[in-house]
Design a protein around this motif. Structure first.
Motif, PDB file in Angstrom:
ATOM      1  N   ARG A  36     -48.891   6.846  29.589  1.00  0.00           N
ATOM      2  CA  ARG A  36     -48.767   8.188  30.171  1.00  0.00           C
ATOM      3  C   ARG A  36     -50.025   8.546  30.953  1.00  0.00           C
ATOM      4  O   ARG A  36     -51.132   8.192  30.574  1.00  0.00           O
ATOM      5  CB  ARG A  36     -48.541   9.205  29.059  1.00  0.00           C
ATOM      6  N   HIS A  91     -51.150  16.919  30.682  1.00  0.00           N
ATOM      7  CA  HIS A  91     -50.244  15.774  30.691  1.00  0.00           C
ATOM      8  C   HIS A  91     -48.814  16.295  30.552  1.00  0.00           C
ATOM      9  O   HIS A  91     -48.586  17.435  30.184  1.00  0.00           O
ATOM     10  CB  HIS A  91     -50.565  14.797  29.557  1.00  0.00           C
ATOM     11  N   SER A  92     -47.852  15.435  30.848  1.00  0.00           N
ATOM     12  CA  SER A  92     -46.439  15.809  30.723  1.00  0.00           C
ATOM     13  C   SER A  92     -46.012  15.761  29.271  1.00  0.00           C
ATOM     14  O   SER A  92     -46.548  14.997  28.465  1.00  0.00           O
ATOM     15  CB  SER A  92     -45.574  14.852  31.544  1.00  0.00           C
ATOM     16  N   ASP A  93     -45.016  16.573  28.947  1.00  0.00           N
ATOM     17  CA  ASP A  93     -44.446  16.611  27.599  1.00  0.00           C
ATOM     18  C   ASP A  93     -43.022  16.082  27.682  1.00  0.00           C
ATOM     19  O   ASP A  93     -42.229  16.567  28.488  1.00  0.00           O
ATOM     20  CB  ASP A  93     -44.448  18.052  27.082  1.00  0.00           C
ATOM     21  N   TYR A  94     -42.705  15.098  26.864  1.00  0.00           N
ATOM     22  CA  TYR A  94     -41.381  14.486  26.916  1.00  0.00           C
ATOM     23  C   TYR A  94     -40.648  14.710  25.605  1.00  0.00           C
ATOM     24  O   TYR A  94     -41.170  14.443  24.531  1.00  0.00           O
ATOM     25  CB  TYR A  94     -41.492  12.989  27.202  1.00  0.00           C
ATOM     26  N   THR A  95     -39.424  15.187  25.730  1.00  0.00           N
ATOM     27  CA  THR A  95     -38.643  15.483  24.529  1.00  0.00           C
ATOM     28  C   THR A  95     -37.730  14.333  24.122  1.00  0.00           C
ATOM     29  O   THR A  95     -37.067  14.434  23.100  1.00  0.00           O
ATOM     30  CB  THR A  95     -37.787  16.738  24.752  1.00  0.00           C
ATOM     31  N   GLU A 135     -39.858  13.790  17.626  1.00  0.00           N
ATOM     32  CA  GLU A 135     -41.115  14.354  17.152  1.00  0.00           C
ATOM     33  C   GLU A 135     -41.467  13.785  15.780  1.00  0.00           C
ATOM     34  O   GLU A 135     -40.632  13.695  14.896  1.00  0.00           O
ATOM     35  CB  GLU A 135     -40.998  15.870  17.085  1.00  0.00           C
TER      36      GLU A 135
END
Length: 128
Positions: free
Chosen positions: A82, A96-100, A104
């Motif tokens: 990333r 930074h990007s958050d990816y779902t 989690e």
């Protein structure tokens, strides 16, 4: 054509955000079986909600390994790199990007997590 085929076997929307840089078949030292490593690098696109004029790409975080569904009976590991962006003036501010699509608290994809938990679209009785 190849990208369309990869979309069928990789987690949903993964290739919208990452480029495959390498695919290799390797011996897993733990299991002594062959497995696939798919190396992915995040596109150089600033996260939504931030002004691209204020930030600059400043390299990558250390790669993370996420286990995905097996392919042809072999384990698949996604090695995801990333990006991070730094504010041009406030150098200590890094985003930074958050990816779902990654479950989690786990090291497997959300799709695989749902399958293993027997929830969501992979629940038993709904796959016929």
């Amino acid at each position: 054509m190849e990208k369309d085929l990869l979309r069928l076997v990789l987690p949903e929307k993964l290739l919208d955000h990452f480029t495959i840089t390498e695919v290799k078949e390797v011996l897993d030292n733990a299991t002594k079986k062959m497995c696939y490593h798919i190396l992915l690098e995040e596109h150089n696109k600033i996260p939504e909600g931030y002004n691209e004029q204020e930030y600059e790409s400043k390299g990558f975080y250390p790669a993370k390994t996420v286990q995905d569904f097996p392919i042809r009976g072999k384990a698949v590991f996604l090695i995801i790199t990333r990006r991070r962006w730094r504010h041009k003036e406030r150098k200590e501010e890094v985003i930074h990007s958050d990816y779902t699509f990654i479950a989690e608290g786990s090291r497997i994809t959300k799709e695989l997590s749902d399958f293993l938990k027997d929830t969501g679209r992979y629940a038993r009785g709904h796959d016929k």
